[in-house]
Design a protein around this motif. Sequence first.
Motif, mmCIF file in Angstrom:
data_model
loop_
_atom_site.group_PDB
_atom_site.id
_atom_site.type_symbol
_atom_site.label_atom_id
_atom_site.label_comp_id
_atom_site.label_asym_id
_atom_site.label_seq_id
_atom_site.Cartn_x
_atom_site.Cartn_y
_atom_site.Cartn_z
ATOM 1 N N ASP A 40 92.109 5.926 22.687
ATOM 2 C CA ASP A 40 93.318 5.698 21.881
ATOM 3 C C ASP A 40 93.028 4.615 20.840
ATOM 4 O O ASP A 40 92.644 3.501 21.182
ATOM 5 C CB ASP A 40 94.458 5.248 22.808
ATOM 6 C CG ASP A 40 95.812 5.280 22.112
ATOM 7 O OD1 ASP A 40 95.887 4.824 20.962
ATOM 8 O OD2 ASP A 40 96.780 5.753 22.730
ATOM 9 N N LYS A 97 97.814 -1.713 13.186
ATOM 10 C CA LYS A 97 99.038 -2.171 12.520
ATOM 11 C C LYS A 97 98.636 -3.180 11.446
ATOM 12 O O LYS A 97 98.030 -4.213 11.755
ATOM 13 C CB LYS A 97 100.011 -2.813 13.503
ATOM 14 C CG LYS A 97 101.308 -3.289 12.850
ATOM 15 C CD LYS A 97 102.285 -3.810 13.870
ATOM 16 C CE LYS A 97 103.576 -4.326 13.218
ATOM 17 N NZ LYS A 97 104.281 -3.283 12.449
ATOM 18 N N GLN A 154 93.147 9.897 20.200
ATOM 19 C CA GLN A 154 94.493 9.707 19.653
ATOM 20 C C GLN A 154 94.441 8.591 18.620
ATOM 21 O O GLN A 154 93.812 7.549 18.857
ATOM 22 C CB GLN A 154 95.484 9.356 20.764
ATOM 23 C CG GLN A 154 95.742 10.487 21.732
ATOM 24 C CD GLN A 154 96.762 10.118 22.793
ATOM 25 O OE1 GLN A 154 97.177 8.961 22.918
ATOM 26 N NE2 GLN A 154 97.174 11.108 23.580
ATOM 27 N N MET A 155 95.090 8.818 17.472
ATOM 28 C CA MET A 155 95.029 7.825 16.397
ATOM 29 C C MET A 155 96.435 7.558 15.875
ATOM 30 O O MET A 155 97.191 8.484 15.579
ATOM 31 C CB MET A 155 94.133 8.344 15.269
ATOM 32 C CG MET A 155 93.838 7.306 14.202
ATOM 33 S SD MET A 155 92.665 7.928 12.975
ATOM 34 C CE MET A 155 93.746 8.873 11.919
ATOM 35 N N ASN A 156 96.765 6.282 15.755
ATOM 36 C CA ASN A 156 98.065 5.890 15.212
ATOM 37 C C ASN A 156 97.857 4.717 14.257
ATOM 38 O O ASN A 156 97.475 3.621 14.679
ATOM 39 C CB ASN A 156 99.015 5.490 16.342
ATOM 40 C CG ASN A 156 100.363 5.018 15.823
ATOM 41 O OD1 ASN A 156 100.848 5.516 14.817
ATOM 42 N ND2 ASN A 156 100.954 4.045 16.501
ATOM 43 N N VAL A 157 98.053 4.957 12.971
ATOM 44 C CA VAL A 157 97.842 3.922 11.944
ATOM 45 C C VAL A 157 99.164 3.606 11.264
ATOM 46 O O VAL A 157 99.798 4.489 10.673
ATOM 47 C CB VAL A 157 96.801 4.372 10.903
ATOM 48 C CG1 VAL A 157 96.678 3.320 9.794
ATOM 49 C CG2 VAL A 157 95.460 4.619 11.558
ATOM 50 N N ASP A 158 99.585 2.355 11.355
ATOM 51 C CA ASP A 158 100.787 1.868 10.671
ATOM 52 C C ASP A 158 100.325 0.921 9.560
ATOM 53 O O ASP A 158 100.129 -0.274 9.785
ATOM 54 C CB ASP A 158 101.690 1.145 11.681
ATOM 55 C CG ASP A 158 102.950 0.562 11.032
ATOM 56 O OD1 ASP A 158 103.167 0.800 9.820
ATOM 57 O OD2 ASP A 158 103.704 -0.134 11.729
ATOM 58 N N ASN A 178 93.227 4.927 7.936
ATOM 59 C CA ASN A 178 93.229 6.341 8.315
ATOM 60 C C ASN A 178 91.866 6.968 8.051
ATOM 61 O O ASN A 178 91.299 7.643 8.913
ATOM 62 C CB ASN A 178 94.309 7.098 7.532
ATOM 63 C CG ASN A 178 95.660 7.050 8.228
ATOM 64 O OD1 ASN A 178 95.813 7.503 9.365
ATOM 65 N ND2 ASN A 178 96.639 6.481 7.544
ATOM 66 N N SER A 215 94.641 2.480 17.632
ATOM 67 C CA SER A 215 95.881 2.099 16.939
ATOM 68 C C SER A 215 95.606 0.954 15.977
ATOM 69 O O SER A 215 94.807 0.064 16.272
ATOM 70 C CB SER A 215 96.957 1.666 17.942
ATOM 71 O OG SER A 215 97.247 2.702 18.852
#
Length: 365
Positions: A279, A283, A238-242, A218, A281
């Motif tokens: 975008d 994981k 756009q940011m998506n952190v798992d 992040n 991302s």
Amino acid sequence: MKDSRIRILYIDDEVHNLNAFKASFRRSYEIYTANSAQEGKLLLKEIMVHIIIADQKMPVATGVDFFNEIKETLPDPIRILLTGYTDVEDIIDAINKGHIFSYIKKPWDENELHRTINNAYEIYRTRKQLKEKIEELEKTNDELNRFIYSTSHDLRSPLMSVLGIINLTRLDNSVVDPNNYVGMIESCILKLDGFIQKIIEYYRNSRLDVEYEKIDFNNLLNDCIIAFQPQDTSIQFQMNVDQAFDFKGDTFRISVILNNLISNAVKYQKPDESNPLVDLSVKVEPHKATIWIKDNGIGILSEHLNNIFKMFFRSKNNNKPGSGIGLYIVKEALNKIGGTINVESKYGEGTQFEITIPNRNEFDT
């Protein structure tokens, strides 16, 4: 001259074999003998030989055991085994275990042994010459890299001074520039500075040791977005952190990888795109992290996809400025940390990079 002769150590527990060998070959070669593996090791501490010949069947240690024992500390001398074996599997096993060049069946044929010794010495000389050439090339390469790195650092200082002067002229309005020549100078300077920074990046990636530490994706991605968003404020990030697991990796190299890929995603947007998008991302799993960087930019021609990671390759389907080494640095950085990269792209629609990086946190537990 004696110093130019082939030096041979012959090891055999039977004294008459040692005497016969010395009598047969002393005129042609510089001969040293030992009647045990232990005595042979003591001799090798004092004398540099080109070829070692050892009898297989000796008490305490066989010829293969002796060769196997010295192959790490004395890799250069060529090994020849004398054996009475007729079993092919035993001979192959002996050659594999002892890194043996050849074997000669006892009793030896003098002409055959002469040929084997001369062939072995040719290999010794060739290996030595190759080793010297490699060392010379490594030294030259190191000096060249240091020169490029030093020069790149020295070049940045005057460039930054020129940029400072340009900014001062704008602040005090001391220069009338109706044709925007100052702006063109600034653009060229920034382009050159970007190229210099890529060279420094390449050098640091090739020289710095890999160091692993805990990474919060992040924070890392937020830093990248803050750095690149001002270049084009119309782009939506756009940011998506798992990240349900701790991740340990090389912060410097992962930052280099992300910075280069995000920079490209920003740079190669379509001029007429109403909703430019990047975008990001991530994981994180116990054994790896997978990162996706996707854009809706100009894309890459399919025939160029196999070449984009080559140094100085630039696609001809755009007129954007670039050094042609960014993706090469990405690939090299991934090689350093054991990662992989895949790319999918459709010309006119956008590009997606998928990066996989091992999680070193798993290896430490």
